[in-house]
Scaffold this motif. Structure first.
Motif, short mmCIF file in Angstrom:
data_model
loop_
_atom_site.label_atom_id
_atom_site.label_comp_id
_atom_site.label_asym_id
_atom_site.label_seq_id
_atom_site.Cartn_x
_atom_site.Cartn_y
_atom_site.Cartn_z
N SER A 109 -56.48 -21.99 39.89
CA SER A 109 -55.41 -22.99 39.89
C SER A 109 -54.38 -22.78 38.80
CB SER A 109 -56.01 -24.40 39.78
OG SER A 109 -56.83 -24.51 38.64
N TYR A 110 -54.76 -22.12 37.71
CA TYR A 110 -53.83 -21.91 36.60
C TYR A 110 -53.08 -20.57 36.68
CZ TYR A 110 -55.80 -25.97 34.20
OH TYR A 110 -56.20 -27.25 33.85
N SER A 111 -53.34 -19.77 37.69
CA SER A 111 -52.63 -18.48 37.89
C SER A 111 -52.86 -17.51 36.73
CB SER A 111 -51.12 -18.71 38.05
OG SER A 111 -50.82 -19.67 39.04
N LEU A 112 -54.08 -17.51 36.17
CA LEU A 112 -54.33 -16.70 34.99
C LEU A 112 -55.58 -15.84 35.13
CD1 LEU A 112 -53.43 -19.28 32.20
CD2 LEU A 112 -52.18 -17.18 32.75
N ALA A 113 -55.76 -15.23 36.29
CA ALA A 113 -56.92 -14.36 36.49
C ALA A 113 -56.93 -13.20 35.50
CB ALA A 113 -56.94 -13.82 37.92
N GLY A 114 -55.76 -12.77 35.07
CA GLY A 114 -55.66 -11.60 34.20
C GLY A 114 -56.12 -11.82 32.77
N ILE A 115 -56.25 -13.07 32.33
CA ILE A 115 -56.65 -13.28 30.93
C ILE A 115 -58.15 -13.47 30.77
CG2 ILE A 115 -54.40 -14.32 30.41
CD1 ILE A 115 -55.91 -17.02 30.08
N ARG A 116 -58.89 -13.67 31.86
CA ARG A 116 -60.34 -13.83 31.84
C ARG A 116 -60.77 -14.99 30.95
NH1 ARG A 116 -61.53 -13.55 35.35
NH2 ARG A 116 -63.72 -12.96 35.19
N LEU A 117 -60.62 -16.18 31.47
CA LEU A 117 -61.01 -17.37 30.71
C LEU A 117 -61.74 -18.35 31.64
CD1 LEU A 117 -60.59 -20.43 29.54
CD2 LEU A 117 -60.88 -18.60 27.87
N GLY A 118 -62.98 -18.62 31.27
CA GLY A 118 -63.76 -19.63 31.97
C GLY A 118 -64.38 -20.56 30.96
N TYR A 119 -64.82 -21.73 31.41
CA TYR A 119 -65.47 -22.66 30.50
C TYR A 119 -66.47 -23.52 31.26
CZ TYR A 119 -62.17 -26.35 32.10
OH TYR A 119 -61.44 -27.25 32.83
N CYS A 120 -67.34 -24.15 30.52
CA CYS A 120 -68.21 -25.14 31.13
C CYS A 120 -68.30 -26.37 30.25
CB CYS A 120 -69.60 -24.58 31.44
SG CYS A 120 -70.59 -24.14 30.01
N VAL A 121 -68.62 -27.49 30.88
CA VAL A 121 -68.72 -28.79 30.21
C VAL A 121 -70.10 -29.36 30.50
CG1 VAL A 121 -67.81 -31.14 30.16
CG2 VAL A 121 -66.24 -29.21 30.38
N GLY A 122 -70.73 -29.95 29.49
CA GLY A 122 -72.03 -30.56 29.72
C GLY A 122 -72.70 -31.02 28.45
N ASN A 123 -73.99 -31.29 28.57
CA ASN A 123 -74.80 -31.78 27.46
C ASN A 123 -74.65 -30.90 26.23
OD1 ASN A 123 -77.65 -31.44 26.03
ND2 ASN A 123 -77.50 -33.54 26.77
N ALA A 124 -74.48 -31.52 25.06
CA ALA A 124 -74.21 -30.78 23.83
C ALA A 124 -75.34 -29.83 23.45
CB ALA A 124 -73.94 -31.75 22.68
N GLU A 125 -76.58 -30.17 23.77
CA GLU A 125 -77.69 -29.27 23.45
C GLU A 125 -77.64 -28.01 24.31
OE1 GLU A 125 -81.65 -30.71 22.83
OE2 GLU A 125 -80.94 -32.73 22.40
N LEU A 126 -77.31 -28.17 25.58
CA LEU A 126 -77.17 -27.00 26.45
C LEU A 126 -76.02 -26.12 25.97
CD1 LEU A 126 -77.64 -28.58 30.01
CD2 LEU A 126 -79.38 -27.58 28.51
N ILE A 127 -74.91 -26.75 25.65
CA ILE A 127 -73.75 -26.02 25.15
C ILE A 127 -74.10 -25.29 23.86
CG2 ILE A 127 -71.41 -26.26 24.23
CD1 ILE A 127 -71.57 -26.66 27.27
N GLY A 128 -74.81 -25.95 22.97
CA GLY A 128 -75.21 -25.34 21.71
C GLY A 128 -76.08 -24.11 21.90
N ALA A 129 -76.96 -24.15 22.90
CA ALA A 129 -77.81 -23.00 23.18
C ALA A 129 -76.97 -21.79 23.58
CB ALA A 129 -78.81 -23.35 24.28
N MET A 130 -75.93 -22.02 24.36
CA MET A 130 -75.07 -20.92 24.79
C MET A 130 -74.30 -20.33 23.61
SD MET A 130 -73.78 -22.64 28.37
CE MET A 130 -72.83 -21.24 28.93
#
Length: 351
Positions: free
Chosen positions: A209-230
């Motif tokens: 949707s942001y027209s930015l396939a060339g910059i390689r940017l992904g993210y995820c949202v969720g529980n802070a403990e899960l995020i911290g593990a990553m």
């Protein structure tokens, strides 16, 4: 040389990305890229960057970008992880949440990278076959350490109702990553589940949707403990400085993104209607692509005839569940009219 390579790597099949043709005049409708320009703020930020900063490492935790994403979704920065494309996010989920004797689940058919990532980590794969209409029903007593729930799904373009997703995640003992790469093109999403459930992450990307396939940017949202593990196991500087800055200004400019999405959705509906008038079957898409079943002509034949006309779409011919369909990215209106003219000529010509 085989004795130098891990047995699991020798045995696995690698991921096959969509073709990236370079020929002039190609109408490229095969990799679900956005045909429109990204936010004009991207050009502005690129012109303002002092190249001296490139001699330094980037922010290892992408703090300014995560603040913008957190504000967008109404959560804390601690609930946001940013990766080098969604593919890194997916890989880190397996490394974070799946033991060596654990397992990874996903729909079949779905994003073909999932089983590859499981094979890389040498963990069990537990695919769930979709029915003939690409609907889903979990088998009795199903379990897995991690489940990739692609919604809307690819390559089928279908969205599964949150009312069906929520009871599944409530009864699932492992982590669920709801892969919402195409959520901005859909009329519903599951972001609130990531903010309200301890075992749910929602993944997003700037490639569509942001027209930015060339910059390689992904993210995820969720529980802070899960995020911290990553964060514990990611590469030290996994997102480069330019990508962080481009992504930050693009996410801030929601108006441009939504305008581009609106144009794509309008074109998507027009193309779907025209294809059905030509006698092809088209599933009700909630993405920036169409899942099209030719009638009276084989999908492979239509794929090859379109290619002769310099129109490239995606054909998944190595799978019985997908071999009768073509996946067609929604391009600009002129590109799609060219595609429709070509399909009409081929179908009427009996190619």
């Amino acid at each position: 040389m085989s004795h130098l390579i891990r047995k699991s790597v020798q045995a696995m099949s690698g991921y096959v990305p969509g073709e990236q043709p370079k020929d002039a005049g190609i109408v490229k409708l095969n990799t679900n890229e956005n045909p429109y320009l990204p936010s004009p703020d991207v050009q502005d930020i690129l012109s303002m960057i002092d190249i001296a900063v490139l001699s330094r490492y980037p922010d290892p935790v992408c703090m300014e970008l995560r603040k913008v994403i957190a504000e967008l979704h109404g959560c804390a920065v601690e609930n946001v992880f940013v990766g080098n494309g969604s593919d890194e996010v997916l890989a880190l989920c397996i490394r974070s949440f799946v033991e060596r004797d654990g397992s990874v689940g996903y729909f079949d058919p779905s994003y073909s990278l999932y089983p590859v990532l499981a094979d890389i980590e040498d963990v069990e794969k537990r695919p769930v076959s979709l029915d003939a209409a690409y609907g889903w029903q979990m088998p009795a007593d199903y379990s897995a350490s991690l489940f990739f729930l692609t919604n809307p799904n690819a390559p089928t373009s279908l969205r599964y109702a949150k009312a069906d997703v929520e009871p599944f995640v409530d009864g699932f003992d492992g982590v669920v990553l709801i892969d919402e790469a195409y959520a901005d093109f859909a009329d519903e999403n599951c972001m609130d589940l990531a903010l309200g459930k301890n075992n749910v992450l929602v993944g997003r990307t700037l490639s569509k949707s942001y027209s930015l396939a060339g910059i390689r940017l992904g993210y995820c949202v969720g529980n802070a403990e899960l995020i911290g593990a990553m964060f514990k196991i990611k590469d030290s500087y996994n997102v480069n400085y330019l990508t962080q800055e481009i992504a930050r200004v693009a996410v801030l400019d929601q108006d441009t993104m939504k305008a581009n999405v609106s144009a794509i959705v309008e074109t998507r509906e027009m193309v779907a209607e025209k294809l059905m008038e030509l006698g092809l079957s088209v599933l009700k898409s909630q993405t920036n692509f169409l899942w099209v079943k030719p009638l009276g002509i084989k999908a492979k034949t239509l794929f090859e005839e379109l290619r002769k006309k310099k129109i490239i779409v995606r054909y998944f011919g190595n799978d019985e569940r997908t071999k009768d369909y073509l996946r067609v990215t929604v391009g600009t209106a002129p590109e799609m009219f060219k595609f429709l003219d070509a399909v009409e000529a081929i179908v009427n010509g009996g190619a």
